[in-house]
Design a protein around this motif. Structure first.
Motif, PDB file in Angstrom:
ATOM      1  N   ALA A 222     151.512 120.248  10.117  1.00 24.82           N
ATOM      2  CA  ALA A 222     151.089 121.652  10.228  1.00 24.82           C
ATOM      3  C   ALA A 222     150.534 122.142   8.887  1.00 24.82           C
ATOM      4  CB  ALA A 222     152.269 122.506  10.672  1.00 24.82           C
ATOM      5  N   LEU A 223     151.221 121.796   7.823  1.00 21.52           N
ATOM      6  CA  LEU A 223     150.754 122.199   6.491  1.00 21.52           C
ATOM      7  C   LEU A 223     149.414 121.559   6.171  1.00 21.52           C
ATOM      8  CD1 LEU A 223     153.870 121.997   4.150  1.00 21.52           C
ATOM      9  CD2 LEU A 223     152.252 123.894   4.281  1.00 21.52           C
ATOM     10  N   ALA A 224     149.302 120.283   6.519  1.00 21.65           N
ATOM     11  CA  ALA A 224     148.101 119.521   6.152  1.00 21.65           C
ATOM     12  C   ALA A 224     146.844 120.097   6.802  1.00 21.65           C
ATOM     13  CB  ALA A 224     148.274 118.051   6.544  1.00 21.65           C
ATOM     14  N   ARG A 225     147.013 120.742   7.951  1.00 25.27           N
ATOM     15  CA  ARG A 225     145.841 121.311   8.633  1.00 25.27           C
ATOM     16  C   ARG A 225     145.097 122.291   7.733  1.00 25.27           C
ATOM     17  NH1 ARG A 225     148.592 120.703  13.557  1.00 25.27           N
ATOM     18  NH2 ARG A 225     149.592 122.741  13.535  1.00 25.27           N
ATOM     19  N   HIS A 226     145.848 122.955   6.851  1.00 24.19           N
ATOM     20  CA  HIS A 226     145.216 123.948   5.971  1.00 24.19           C
ATOM     21  C   HIS A 226     144.497 123.305   4.781  1.00 24.19           C
ATOM     22  CE1 HIS A 226     147.138 127.267   8.057  1.00 24.19           C
ATOM     23  NE2 HIS A 226     148.209 126.493   8.128  1.00 24.19           N
ATOM     24  N   LEU A 227     144.710 122.030   4.604  1.00 23.38           N
ATOM     25  CA  LEU A 227     144.146 121.379   3.415  1.00 23.38           C
ATOM     26  C   LEU A 227     143.098 120.328   3.763  1.00 23.38           C
ATOM     27  CD1 LEU A 227     147.473 120.894   1.445  1.00 23.38           C
ATOM     28  CD2 LEU A 227     145.673 122.505   0.934  1.00 23.38           C
ATOM     29  N   ARG A 228     142.857 120.182   5.033  1.00 23.86           N
ATOM     30  CA  ARG A 228     141.944 119.121   5.464  1.00 23.86           C
ATOM     31  C   ARG A 228     140.596 119.235   4.754  1.00 23.86           C
ATOM     32  NH1 ARG A 228     142.569 118.931  11.610  1.00 23.86           N
ATOM     33  NH2 ARG A 228     144.723 118.346  11.203  1.00 23.86           N
ATOM     34  N   GLY A 229     140.123 118.124   4.245  1.00 26.86           N
ATOM     35  CA  GLY A 229     138.815 118.109   3.606  1.00 26.86           C
ATOM     36  C   GLY A 229     138.832 118.508   2.140  1.00 26.86           C
ATOM     37  N   LEU A 230     139.964 118.979   1.676  1.00 30.96           N
ATOM     38  CA  LEU A 230     140.050 119.370   0.265  1.00 30.96           C
ATOM     39  C   LEU A 230     140.002 118.108  -0.606  1.00 30.96           C
ATOM     40  CD1 LEU A 230     140.676 122.328  -0.847  1.00 30.96           C
ATOM     41  CD2 LEU A 230     142.824 121.317  -1.584  1.00 30.96           C
ATOM     42  N   LYS A 231     139.240 118.171  -1.689  1.00 28.31           N
ATOM     43  CA  LYS A 231     139.115 116.986  -2.558  1.00 28.31           C
ATOM     44  C   LYS A 231     140.096 117.102  -3.721  1.00 28.31           C
ATOM     45  CE  LYS A 231     134.280 115.531  -2.059  1.00 28.31           C
ATOM     46  NZ  LYS A 231     134.159 115.767  -0.650  1.00 28.31           N
ATOM     47  N   VAL A 232     141.024 116.150  -3.775  1.00 31.11           N
ATOM     48  CA  VAL A 232     142.048 116.173  -4.823  1.00 31.11           C
ATOM     49  C   VAL A 232     141.944 114.889  -5.637  1.00 31.11           C
ATOM     50  CG1 VAL A 232     144.528 116.200  -5.286  1.00 31.11           C
ATOM     51  CG2 VAL A 232     143.606 117.565  -3.397  1.00 31.11           C
ATOM     52  N   GLN A 233     141.886 115.030  -6.934  1.00 29.52           N
ATOM     53  CA  GLN A 233     141.817 113.831  -7.785  1.00 29.52           C
ATOM     54  C   GLN A 233     143.042 113.792  -8.709  1.00 29.52           C
ATOM     55  OE1 GLN A 233     138.780 113.722 -10.859  1.00 29.52           O
ATOM     56  NE2 GLN A 233     138.677 111.487 -10.765  1.00 29.52           N
ATOM     57  N   HIS A 234     143.792 112.685  -8.641  1.00 34.59           N
ATOM     58  CA  HIS A 234     144.888 112.476  -9.586  1.00 34.59           C
ATOM     59  C   HIS A 234     144.364 111.605 -10.725  1.00 34.59           C
ATOM     60  CE1 HIS A 234     148.134 113.989  -7.017  1.00 34.59           C
ATOM     61  NE2 HIS A 234     147.500 113.438  -5.999  1.00 34.59           N
ATOM     62  N   ILE A 235     144.702 111.965 -11.950  1.00 33.83           N
ATOM     63  CA  ILE A 235     144.306 111.113 -13.092  1.00 33.83           C
ATOM     64  C   ILE A 235     145.551 110.812 -13.921  1.00 33.83           C
ATOM     65  CG2 ILE A 235     142.870 110.907 -15.158  1.00 33.83           C
ATOM     66  CD1 ILE A 235     140.890 112.830 -13.953  1.00 33.83           C
ATOM     67  N   ASN A 236     145.757 109.525 -14.192  1.00 31.46           N
ATOM     68  CA  ASN A 236     146.839 109.145 -15.115  1.00 31.46           C
ATOM     69  C   ASN A 236     146.344 107.987 -15.983  1.00 31.46           C
ATOM     70  OD1 ASN A 236     147.073 106.861 -13.439  1.00 31.46           O
ATOM     71  ND2 ASN A 236     149.265 106.732 -13.876  1.00 31.46           N
ATOM     72  N   SER A 237     147.274 107.315 -16.674  1.00 29.80           N
ATOM     73  CA  SER A 237     146.811 106.326 -17.645  1.00 29.80           C
ATOM     74  C   SER A 237     147.253 104.901 -17.341  1.00 29.80           C
ATOM     75  CB  SER A 237     147.261 106.718 -19.052  1.00 29.80           C
ATOM     76  OG  SER A 237     148.661 106.757 -19.098  1.00 29.80           O
TER      77      SER A 237
ATOM     78  N   LEU B 209     140.451 120.073  -6.775  1.00 33.07           N
ATOM     79  CA  LEU B 209     141.665 120.125  -7.588  1.00 33.07           C
ATOM     80  C   LEU B 209     141.813 118.816  -8.346  1.00 33.07           C
ATOM     81  CD1 LEU B 209     144.414 121.520  -8.254  1.00 33.07           C
ATOM     82  CD2 LEU B 209     145.368 120.177  -6.385  1.00 33.07           C
ATOM     83  N   VAL B 210     142.001 118.920  -9.651  1.00 27.90           N
ATOM     84  CA  VAL B 210     142.269 117.737 -10.464  1.00 27.90           C
ATOM     85  C   VAL B 210     143.704 117.847 -10.963  1.00 27.90           C
ATOM     86  CG1 VAL B 210     141.666 116.485 -12.571  1.00 27.90           C
ATOM     87  CG2 VAL B 210     139.869 117.478 -11.156  1.00 27.90           C
ATOM     88  N   VAL B 211     144.469 116.766 -10.798  1.00 29.92           N
ATOM     89  CA  VAL B 211     145.851 116.764 -11.279  1.00 29.92           C
ATOM     90  C   VAL B 211     145.942 115.792 -12.446  1.00 29.92           C
ATOM     91  CG1 VAL B 211     148.272 116.483 -10.666  1.00 29.92           C
ATOM     92  CG2 VAL B 211     146.628 117.167  -8.905  1.00 29.92           C
ATOM     93  N   LEU B 212     146.242 116.314 -13.618  1.00 30.27           N
ATOM     94  CA  LEU B 212     146.364 115.480 -14.818  1.00 30.27           C
ATOM     95  C   LEU B 212     147.845 115.141 -14.992  1.00 30.27           C
ATOM     96  CD1 LEU B 212     144.063 117.643 -17.139  1.00 30.27           C
ATOM     97  CD2 LEU B 212     143.420 115.572 -15.869  1.00 30.27           C
ATOM     98  N   HIS B 213     148.144 113.847 -15.006  1.00 27.32           N
ATOM     99  CA  HIS B 213     149.547 113.433 -15.082  1.00 27.32           C
ATOM    100  C   HIS B 213     149.935 113.085 -16.515  1.00 27.32           C
ATOM    101  CE1 HIS B 213     150.482 113.124 -10.714  1.00 27.32           C
ATOM    102  NE2 HIS B 213     149.158 113.068 -10.646  1.00 27.32           N
ATOM    103  N   ASP B 214     150.910 113.820 -17.018  1.00 22.40           N
ATOM    104  CA  ASP B 214     151.460 113.572 -18.355  1.00 22.40           C
ATOM    105  C   ASP B 214     150.445 113.862 -19.463  1.00 22.40           C
ATOM    106  OD1 ASP B 214     154.066 113.159 -17.707  1.00 22.40           O
ATOM    107  OD2 ASP B 214     153.954 110.982 -17.614  1.00 22.40           O
ATOM    108  N   PRO B 215     150.820 113.630 -20.735  1.00 17.21           N
ATOM    109  CA  PRO B 215     149.911 114.056 -21.807  1.00 17.21           C
ATOM    110  C   PRO B 215     148.627 113.224 -21.922  1.00 17.21           C
ATOM    111  CG  PRO B 215     152.153 113.808 -22.633  1.00 17.21           C
ATOM    112  CD  PRO B 215     152.128 113.216 -21.260  1.00 17.21           C
ATOM    113  N   GLN B 216     148.656 111.965 -21.484  1.00 17.12           N
ATOM    114  CA  GLN B 216     147.498 111.099 -21.775  1.00 17.12           C
ATOM    115  C   GLN B 216     146.161 111.712 -21.363  1.00 17.12           C
ATOM    116  OE1 GLN B 216     150.347 110.091 -20.420  1.00 17.12           O
ATOM    117  NE2 GLN B 216     151.016 108.095 -21.160  1.00 17.12           N
ATOM    118  N   PRO B 217     145.995 112.152 -20.112  1.00 15.55           N
ATOM    119  CA  PRO B 217     144.671 112.698 -19.735  1.00 15.55           C
ATOM    120  C   PRO B 217     144.523 114.191 -19.998  1.00 15.55           C
ATOM    121  CG  PRO B 217     146.037 112.431 -17.773  1.00 15.55           C
ATOM    122  CD  PRO B 217     146.905 112.054 -18.951  1.00 15.55           C
ATOM    123  N   LEU B 218     145.531 114.822 -20.579  1.00 14.65           N
ATOM    124  CA  LEU B 218     145.511 116.286 -20.717  1.00 14.65           C
ATOM    125  C   LEU B 218     144.261 116.838 -21.428  1.00 14.65           C
ATOM    126  CD1 LEU B 218     146.985 118.964 -20.218  1.00 14.65           C
ATOM    127  CD2 LEU B 218     148.340 118.510 -22.282  1.00 14.65           C
TER     128      LEU B 218
END
Ligand code: UDP
Length: 413
Positions: free
Chosen positions: A20-35, A114-123
């Motif tokens: 049900a929650l995911a229906r509101h986010l369909r098609g949203l582009k999310v990028q996770h970046i880590n090291s 949405l870009v998610v930067l994980h930890d200090p490395q990609p900050l």
């Protein structure tokens, strides 16, 4: 693994809520970046979270930055300093860190919502943020409660350019000008690391490493890192061994973004020398079934960390019905309920005392293990984690992209 497969673990209501929650986010582009693609808890989680988001119709991708070894020397020092260690981070080290991270600027997907930067490395990549609809979240996996003020002061302006920060625990949150969210990490109960194994599979792994299945096994799984205190574990085992028969297994590996591993491994091997019952296993990053089998074969699991962001290995062991003896630090304190799911310890002697107690009392160890499994089921499974992320994304993206959500989510329903 399809979402439906998790129904048997968490129930159908939970799965329906996720959909049900995911229906509101369909098609949203999310990028996770880590090291790093492998090694450590961040990679472990992203490897599961990204495909699940995709299955739900979120266009999620996971990108890994690259940099020269000097960068990782600096980010390790920053990591240690944020954990409260005394590592020095000089201005020139900080400049190198910023420049190397920014050399990855093309990694950032310009189309991402949405870009998610994980930890200090990609900050430092937050500097690529332009006005527009893209949002950025800083996801911190570190216990910042004892962070060196100077080092945190260098990072803070970058963090505050993000739209939100996410921490494992309330204790780690900082005074910031941006919204902060708390999401503890989680494990995937159906991954190779955590799925049920047959006794045959477990026996095979023990045989491969020449571990005696008929005698108690004390296990610590962790990267070879000073903050995981593998040397302290050996010392504790040696004390306990005077009273109870047991073997010690130290299973670990290295992470591509951790340059200290080799040095720590050498010290561990030296300290273990001469005792046939100490098994030091330097595992490859894909040794998920091996780690699963070792955790299932263990009589007692130890995680004697001196600092710990969360300690996914504790979660993994508890999920397998193991009692855990853990350093009373970071997220370990939120997982081990003293005298209910395990024991929190502060010293080598305390660790030795609890090893003796649990090895000598298998019934007690089993009781703790059963309580631990239920604690993990209600708090630290991937399904819960996914739900928390989706609520967070909704709240962060919705602030200025109601239109995007309507276009991408509502319209397609
Ligand atoms: N791990 C692994 N191989 C190793 C050591 C650790 O696969 O040699 C995994 C471990 O099972 C856990 C994660 O890496 O899933 C470690 O996460 P944790 O939060 O305990 O510590 P971190 O390494 O992130 O500090």
């Amino acid at each position: 693994m399809h979402l439906e497969a998790y129904e048997s673990v968490v129930g159908s209501e939970e799965i329906a809520e996720i959909r049900a929650l995911a229906r509101h986010l369909r098609g949203l582009k999310v990028q996770h970046i880590n090291s790093t693609r492998v090694g450590g808890g961040v990679a472990e989680i992203l490897a599961r979270l990204t495909p699940m988001m995709n299955e739900l119709g979120i266009e999620a991708q996971w990108s890994v930055m690259t940099a020269k070894p000097a960068f990782f020397e600096v980010t390790k020092a920053i990591h240690n300093a944020l954990h409260g260690a005394t590592d020095l981070v000089t201005d020139s080290m900080f400049r190198l860190y910023s420049a190397e991270a920014m050399a990855n600027r093309d990694l950032v997907d310009k189309e991402a919502d949405l870009v998610v930067l994980h930890d200090p490395q990609p900050l430092p990549l937050i500097r690529t943020q332009r006005r527009g609809r893209r949002r950025t979240i800083w996801r911190c996996h570190i216990d910042l409660s004892l962070a060196q003020i100077g080092v945190w002061g260098l990072l803070r302006p970058m963090v505050e350019r993000c739209d939100a920060a996410v921490f494992h625990l309330v204790d780690y949150a900082k005074e910031l000008l941006i919204p902060q969210f708390i999401i503890p990490p989680a494990i995937d109960p159906l991954s190779d690391k955590n799925r049920d194994l047959s006794s045959e599979e477990i026996r095979k792994v023990l045989g491969r490493f020449s571990i005696d299945p008929s005698r108690p096994i004390v296990l610590q799984v962790s990267r070879f890192d000073f903050l995981k205190d593998p040397l302290g574990v050996i010392d504790a085992y040696k004390i306990a061994k005077k009273s109870v028969d047991c073997q010690l297994v130290l299973a670990g590996g290295s992470a591509a973004d951790d340059p200290e591993g080799e040095k720590v491994l050498q010290l561990v091997l030296e300290r273990a020398q001469g005792d046939q019952d100490i098994h030091v296993l330097n595992l490859s990053p894909d040794s998920h079934v091996e780690i699963n089998a070792l955790q299932r074969a263990a009589s007692v699991v130890v995680q004697k960390s001196l600092r710990e962001g969360f300690g996914l290995v504790v979660t993994e062991a508890m999920w397998k019905g193991k009692s855990v003896i853990g350093g009373a630090v970071g997220g370990i304190r939120n997982q081990i309920i003293q005298g209910v799911t395990g024991f929190l310890v502060n010293t080598v002697e305390g660790t030795a005392f609890r090893i003796k107690e649990l090895v000598a009392n298998p019934d007690l160890a089993q009781r703790f293990g059963e309580a631990g499994r239920e604690y993990v089921r209600t708090n630290f499974l991937l399904t819960q984690y996914l739900k928390s992320w989706m609520v967070l994304i909704l709240s962060v993206v919705q602030r200025q992209t109601r239109g995007v959500l309507e276009l991408r989510g509502e319209k397609r329903r």
